[in-house]
Scaffold this motif. Structure first.
Motif, PDB file in Angstrom:
ATOM      1  N   ARG A   1      13.903  36.316   8.830  1.00  0.00           N
ATOM      2  CA  ARG A   1      13.515  35.538  10.010  1.00  0.00           C
ATOM      3  C   ARG A   1      13.546  34.023   9.781  1.00  0.00           C
ATOM      4  NH1 ARG A   1       9.267  39.598   9.934  1.00  0.00           N
ATOM      5  NH2 ARG A   1       9.826  41.289  11.355  1.00  0.00           N
ATOM      6  N   ALA A   2      12.681  33.504   8.908  1.00  0.00           N
ATOM      7  CA  ALA A   2      12.507  32.052   8.770  1.00  0.00           C
ATOM      8  C   ALA A   2      13.804  31.305   8.475  1.00  0.00           C
ATOM      9  CB  ALA A   2      11.459  31.749   7.698  1.00  0.00           C
ATOM     10  N   PRO A   3      14.726  31.812   7.613  1.00  0.00           N
ATOM     11  CA  PRO A   3      15.950  31.048   7.338  1.00  0.00           C
ATOM     12  C   PRO A   3      16.842  30.816   8.551  1.00  0.00           C
ATOM     13  CG  PRO A   3      15.572  32.680   5.617  1.00  0.00           C
ATOM     14  CD  PRO A   3      14.604  32.965   6.711  1.00  0.00           C
ATOM     15  N   TYR A   4      16.635  31.576   9.618  1.00  0.00           N
ATOM     16  CA  TYR A   4      17.432  31.367  10.826  1.00  0.00           C
ATOM     17  C   TYR A   4      16.931  30.174  11.645  1.00  0.00           C
ATOM     18  CZ  TYR A   4      19.530  35.971  10.065  1.00  0.00           C
ATOM     19  OH  TYR A   4      20.215  37.043   9.542  1.00  0.00           O
ATOM     20  N   LEU A   5      15.727  29.686  11.358  1.00  0.00           N
ATOM     21  CA  LEU A   5      15.135  28.614  12.169  1.00  0.00           C
ATOM     22  C   LEU A   5      15.599  27.250  11.683  1.00  0.00           C
ATOM     23  CD1 LEU A   5      11.423  29.848  12.372  1.00  0.00           C
ATOM     24  CD2 LEU A   5      13.268  30.281  13.999  1.00  0.00           C
ATOM     25  N   PRO A   6      16.118  26.403  12.571  1.00  0.00           N
ATOM     26  CA  PRO A   6      16.387  25.013  12.190  1.00  0.00           C
ATOM     27  C   PRO A   6      15.077  24.322  11.776  1.00  0.00           C
ATOM     28  CG  PRO A   6      17.418  25.561  14.289  1.00  0.00           C
ATOM     29  CD  PRO A   6      16.506  26.697  13.949  1.00  0.00           C
ATOM     30  N   ALA A   7      15.192  23.291  10.947  1.00  0.00           N
ATOM     31  CA  ALA A   7      14.001  22.646  10.378  1.00  0.00           C
ATOM     32  C   ALA A   7      13.032  22.180  11.461  1.00  0.00           C
ATOM     33  CB  ALA A   7      14.427  21.481   9.493  1.00  0.00           C
ATOM     34  N   LYS A   8      13.547  21.513  12.501  1.00  0.00           N
ATOM     35  CA  LYS A   8      12.653  20.981  13.540  1.00  0.00           C
ATOM     36  C   LYS A   8      11.946  22.103  14.274  1.00  0.00           C
ATOM     37  CE  LYS A   8      12.601  17.848  17.499  1.00  0.00           C
ATOM     38  NZ  LYS A   8      13.418  16.955  18.383  1.00  0.00           N
ATOM     39  N   LEU A   9      12.669  23.165  14.608  1.00  0.00           N
ATOM     40  CA  LEU A   9      12.062  24.305  15.287  1.00  0.00           C
ATOM     41  C   LEU A   9      11.035  24.975  14.389  1.00  0.00           C
ATOM     42  CD1 LEU A   9      11.843  26.397  17.536  1.00  0.00           C
ATOM     43  CD2 LEU A   9      13.866  27.532  16.587  1.00  0.00           C
ATOM     44  N   ARG A  10      11.341  25.069  13.104  1.00  0.00           N
ATOM     45  CA  ARG A  10      10.435  25.718  12.151  1.00  0.00           C
ATOM     46  C   ARG A  10       9.096  24.989  12.081  1.00  0.00           C
ATOM     47  NH1 ARG A  10      13.795  25.510   8.130  1.00  0.00           N
ATOM     48  NH2 ARG A  10      12.902  23.700   7.084  1.00  0.00           N
ATOM     49  N   HIS A  11       9.148  23.676  11.949  1.00  0.00           N
ATOM     50  CA  HIS A  11       7.907  22.905  11.830  1.00  0.00           C
ATOM     51  C   HIS A  11       7.110  22.931  13.140  1.00  0.00           C
ATOM     52  CE1 HIS A  11       9.023  21.598   7.900  1.00  0.00           C
ATOM     53  NE2 HIS A  11      10.050  20.878   8.300  1.00  0.00           N
ATOM     54  N   THR A  12       7.797  22.864  14.272  1.00  0.00           N
ATOM     55  CA  THR A  12       7.094  22.921  15.557  1.00  0.00           C
ATOM     56  C   THR A  12       6.442  24.283  15.758  1.00  0.00           C
ATOM     57  OG1 THR A  12       8.733  21.404  16.481  1.00  0.00           O
ATOM     58  CG2 THR A  12       7.316  22.562  18.035  1.00  0.00           C
ATOM     59  N   PHE A  13       7.148  25.332  15.385  1.00  0.00           N
ATOM     60  CA  PHE A  13       6.621  26.686  15.498  1.00  0.00           C
ATOM     61  C   PHE A  13       5.377  26.857  14.636  1.00  0.00           C
ATOM     62  CE2 PHE A  13       6.970  31.127  13.733  1.00  0.00           C
ATOM     63  CZ  PHE A  13       6.383  31.743  14.823  1.00  0.00           C
ATOM     64  N   LEU A  14       5.425  26.378  13.389  1.00  0.00           N
ATOM     65  CA  LEU A  14       4.254  26.479  12.512  1.00  0.00           C
ATOM     66  C   LEU A  14       3.089  25.672  13.065  1.00  0.00           C
ATOM     67  CD1 LEU A  14       5.704  26.357   8.877  1.00  0.00           C
ATOM     68  CD2 LEU A  14       4.491  28.243   9.969  1.00  0.00           C
ATOM     69  N   ARG A  15       3.399  24.530  13.690  1.00  0.00           N
ATOM     70  CA  ARG A  15       2.327  23.704  14.262  1.00  0.00           C
ATOM     71  C   ARG A  15       1.595  24.460  15.358  1.00  0.00           C
ATOM     72  NH1 ARG A  15       2.440  19.449  18.207  1.00  0.00           N
ATOM     73  NH2 ARG A  15       4.705  19.650  18.295  1.00  0.00           N
ATOM     74  N   HIS A  16       2.337  25.218  16.161  1.00  0.00           N
ATOM     75  CA  HIS A  16       1.692  26.039  17.190  1.00  0.00           C
ATOM     76  C   HIS A  16       0.803  27.109  16.558  1.00  0.00           C
ATOM     77  CE1 HIS A  16       4.496  24.272  20.107  1.00  0.00           C
ATOM     78  NE2 HIS A  16       3.764  24.819  21.058  1.00  0.00           N
ATOM     79  N   LEU A  17       1.237  27.671  15.457  1.00  0.00           N
ATOM     80  CA  LEU A  17       0.472  28.753  14.838  1.00  0.00           C
ATOM     81  C   LEU A  17      -0.796  28.255  14.175  1.00  0.00           C
ATOM     82  CD1 LEU A  17       3.172  31.097  13.220  1.00  0.00           C
ATOM     83  CD2 LEU A  17       2.133  31.203  15.494  1.00  0.00           C
ATOM     84  N   TYR A  18      -0.772  27.047  13.589  1.00  0.00           N
ATOM     85  CA  TYR A  18      -2.002  26.588  12.928  1.00  0.00           C
ATOM     86  C   TYR A  18      -2.904  25.776  13.850  1.00  0.00           C
ATOM     87  CZ  TYR A  18       0.317  22.035  11.765  1.00  0.00           C
ATOM     88  OH  TYR A  18       0.961  20.824  11.805  1.00  0.00           O
ATOM     89  N   THR A  19      -2.441  25.481  15.080  1.00  0.00           N
ATOM     90  CA  THR A  19      -3.296  24.780  16.029  1.00  0.00           C
ATOM     91  C   THR A  19      -4.037  25.814  16.861  1.00  0.00           C
ATOM     92  OG1 THR A  19      -1.661  23.000  16.127  1.00  0.00           O
ATOM     93  CG2 THR A  19      -3.393  22.993  17.793  1.00  0.00           C
ATOM     94  N   VAL A  20      -5.108  26.328  16.313  1.00  0.00           N
ATOM     95  CA  VAL A  20      -5.915  27.345  16.986  1.00  0.00           C
ATOM     96  C   VAL A  20      -7.357  26.867  17.052  1.00  0.00           C
ATOM     97  CG1 VAL A  20      -4.442  29.277  16.339  1.00  0.00           C
ATOM     98  CG2 VAL A  20      -6.279  28.570  14.807  1.00  0.00           C
ATOM     99  N   GLU A  21      -8.064  27.334  18.073  1.00  0.00           N
ATOM    100  CA  GLU A  21      -9.454  26.907  18.241  1.00  0.00           C
ATOM    101  C   GLU A  21     -10.356  27.520  17.186  1.00  0.00           C
ATOM    102  OE1 GLU A  21     -12.837  26.433  21.754  1.00  0.00           O
ATOM    103  OE2 GLU A  21     -10.997  27.586  22.122  1.00  0.00           O
ATOM    104  N   ARG A  22     -10.139  28.797  16.892  1.00  0.00           N
ATOM    105  CA  ARG A  22     -10.969  29.482  15.904  1.00  0.00           C
ATOM    106  C   ARG A  22     -10.071  30.187  14.908  1.00  0.00           C
ATOM    107  NH1 ARG A  22     -13.343  30.368  20.781  1.00  0.00           N
ATOM    108  NH2 ARG A  22     -15.475  29.639  21.050  1.00  0.00           N
ATOM    109  N   LYS A  23     -10.329  29.956  13.661  1.00  0.00           N
ATOM    110  CA  LYS A  23      -9.592  30.665  12.623  1.00  0.00           C
ATOM    111  C   LYS A  23     -10.249  32.023  12.397  1.00  0.00           C
ATOM    112  CE  LYS A  23      -7.829  26.631  10.165  1.00  0.00           C
ATOM    113  NZ  LYS A  23      -8.178  25.631  11.156  1.00  0.00           N
ATOM    114  N   ASP A  24      -9.457  33.077  12.434  1.00  0.00           N
ATOM    115  CA  ASP A  24      -9.970  34.414  12.165  1.00  0.00           C
ATOM    116  C   ASP A  24      -8.907  35.192  11.400  1.00  0.00           C
ATOM    117  OD1 ASP A  24      -8.073  34.996  14.078  1.00  0.00           O
ATOM    118  OD2 ASP A  24      -9.526  35.386  15.663  1.00  0.00           O
TER     119      ASP A  24
END
Length: 610
Positions: free
Chosen positions: A221-244
């Protein structure tokens, strides 16, 4: 260099186990004016991991730092790729969650109606001296004047020797930073869908939806993502209100795919991984401390990414919350040795550190350092002081801060801003306050202007701290009622944690005659809670801990028959997993097998002994 590195998460994660506001508080028609929202059930299960003793954790940290001292560039080691999780790990079903708040209607002018009937006061200028007056100081010799209790970092460190670099040019790395695997036509369509989703400006987009789009890509999966898309995608995943657990597993599984493909992580992405490992639970233990240290070691000594001040603040925070104060001191000193400049996050963590140590003077000292460092004081800082003073046994001083917060806000214009409820807005405000502090150091004339624009008003965290103290520790229900009544003046929504404190308070202080914690009031709280659940009101939910304290409260105040009836009603509204059901049954069994509170009351009235 970009190398494929082994994951330490196999040591961190071995498996994932399925681990009317009250009638005597508010008017009965309070809920009817609110819009219904979706309810969410939380499913929390602890990560299973072998924990280390405190000396082992400290030795581990020392060893990591010693290794860093021998190789300041932290050259990455060439090792075979492994994964964060076993290859046979079953997919974790992650429920979609939504955050909804209850909005109190606020009067157009808070000057016309103030809690406690306070008189109008002049708006303070909030100079440094007045900010210090927000926190009670004591006359005479005090540890507060013997600063610093922990030495502040020296920002001008000597050169630590020559560094040899083979090449730091991007073109010399393999694979190149922007290299992506060639995708077939079907994969390109899926990549386009994911890119369109992450480009939405609203970060509130459900991270689970994005994650499921990502999972449609062919492995890894991850190697198919361009660098900019990869970093933006990770930013969405770690920007959460509550970590669980679910958000942690979601993020680390993507990180695992990146490491398998030899894709480097940025410092911020490493910090997010460490934060997830440390803060996915409400109460940190040795397990979370060890997980964070493992991740920190991998970041510096395997991936070759040097830790930042944020990294050390995360490690310091989890060590403090787990009660590892010696380790926290070591982390603090290492941070100072590396010359990191303190910001508001570090100062607030230091206040909390002294609060957990039960040191009120230490918390005052840390607050004084924050003020003298030209940091902007706001609700977050004062909440940390309230929590620290409560932890140090100085509840009166903590309550005084709360009263001063009310006065400051009420003295301002009627449209003075309150703390936002949206966590993204809170993140933006925190960044703005950090920038304001930097500008104030360069131009001291602007400091007072910035300070007077900061938000100083009680929020949900303020009330959670105080209500938890007066309800559980003191058993003062009247004080709790007063605090909850004042919440509406600051548009503070009702929260599940407040119900949890109340049910726990009835268990601890109820079942005794001539107290306020009587059966009729417990019934009022129960009916209000059920009404809120049925109407999807606020940040309310049914969890194993909520159910456990509800059953304990009724067993203590009402007896076995009523407890059984309440449990039967809960089962119609809650679908627990196997682990949650087992937890509740372990709590319920001794309640039903022990003495009956109802029979004890009856016998007492007959004059017989119980």
């Amino acid at each position: 260099m970009c190398l494929s590195t082994p994951s330490t998460a196999s040591n961190i994660v071995s498996k994932v186990a399925s681990r009317q506001v009250f009638s005597f508080l508010y008017p009965a028609d309070f809920f009817t004016a609110l819009h219904p929202h979706s309810r969410r059930n939380r499913h929390r299960a602890p990560l299973q991991m072998v924990s280390a003793t405190a000396p082992q954790l400290e030795a581990w940290f020392i060893e990591s730092l010693a290794s860093a001292g021998q190789c300041q560039k932290h050259n990455p080691k060439i090792l075979q790729p492994t994964t964060f999780f076993p290859s046979q790990r079953p997919d974790v079903a992650i429920k979609r969650r939504q955050v909804h708040n209850v909005i109190f209607s606020r009067p157009k002018s808070t000057r016309d109606a103030k809690p406690g009937g306070e008189d109008s006061v002049q708006e303070p200028n909030l100079t440094k001296e007045e900010l210090m007056d927000l926190v009670d100081q004591y006359d005479g010799e005090s540890l507060t004047d013997q600063l610093p209790l922990l030495e502040m970092p020296n920002l001008y460190q000597p050169n630590d020797g020559p560094h040899v670099t083979v090449s730091d040019r991007p073109e010399d790395e393999w694979p190149p930073p922007n290299y992506t695997w060639p995708a077939d036509a079907e994969t390109k369509i899926k990549l386009a869908e994911l890119e369109a989703a992450v480009k939405q400006k609203d970060l509130c987009l459900d991270a689970e939806d994005l994650y499921q789009l990502y999972r449609t890509l062919p492995r890894p999966r991850a190697p198919y993502l361009p660098a900019k898309l990869r970093h933006t995608f990770l930013r969405h995943l770690y920007t959460v209100e509550r970590k669980d657990e679910t958000s942690m597993l979601r993020y680390l599984s993507v990180v695992d795919d990146m490491k398998t493909g030899g894709i480097p992580l940025t410092t911020m992405e490493w910090n997010s991984a460490i934060s997830f490992a440390a803060r996915y639970v409400n109460r940190s233990t040795d397990v979370e401390v060890e997980a964070a240290l493992h991740m920190f070691r991998e970041m510096e000594h395997v991936a070759g990414v040097k830790a930042s001040g944020v990294t050390f603040n995360i490690l310091f925070d989890v060590a403090c919350k787990a009660g590892k104060f010696t380790l926290a001191g070591m982390i603090y000193k290492e941070m100072a040795a590396r010359g990191f400049e303190f910001d508001r996050f570090h100062h607030v963590s230091l206040i909390q550190y002294h609060g957990l140590m039960g040191n009120g003077d230490g918390a005052r000292a840390a607050y004084k350092i924050l003020v003298e460092s030209d940091e902007i004081v706001d609700t977050v800082v004062l909440n940390a002081m309230i929590s620290a003073l409560v932890g140090a046994g100085e509840a009166t001083a903590a309550e005084n801060i709360y009263e001063r917060m009310k006065r400051i806000h009420m003295s301002r214009d009627s449209d003075a801003p309150l703390q936002p409820r949206n966590f993204l807005a809170k993140r933006r405000i925190a960044r703005v306050l950090i920038n304001m502090a930097k500008i104030s150091r360069l131009d001291p004339t602007k400091r007072d202007q910035f300070q007077n624009k900061s938000i100083i008003a009680p929020d949900i965290q303020t009330y959670r701290i105080l209500i938890n103290y007066f309800t559980i520790q003191v058993g003062d229900l009247n004080k709790t009622v007063k605090l909850m009544d004042e919440m509406k003046w600051f548009n503070v929504p009702i929260h599940g944690a407040l119900f949890l404190s109340l049910f726990k308070g009835f268990y601890l202080h109820g079942g005794i005659r001539y107290t306020h914690w009587v059966e009729t009031r417990l019934e009022s709280v129960w009916q209000a809670y059920i009404f809120a659940i049925d109407n999807d009101i606020g940040d309310l939910y049914i969890s194993q801990w909520m159910v456990a304290w509800i059953l304990k409260a009724f067993a203590k105040c009402s007896g076995k028959a009523r407890t059984a009836a309440v449990w039967a009603e809960i089962k119609t509204k809650w679908q627990p997993n196997e682990m949650e059901l087992e937890f509740v049954m372990d709590c319920l069994r001794p309640l039903m097998e022990g003495p009956d509170a109802a029979e004890k009351k009856h016998n007492w009235l007959l004059g017989s002994r119980v």
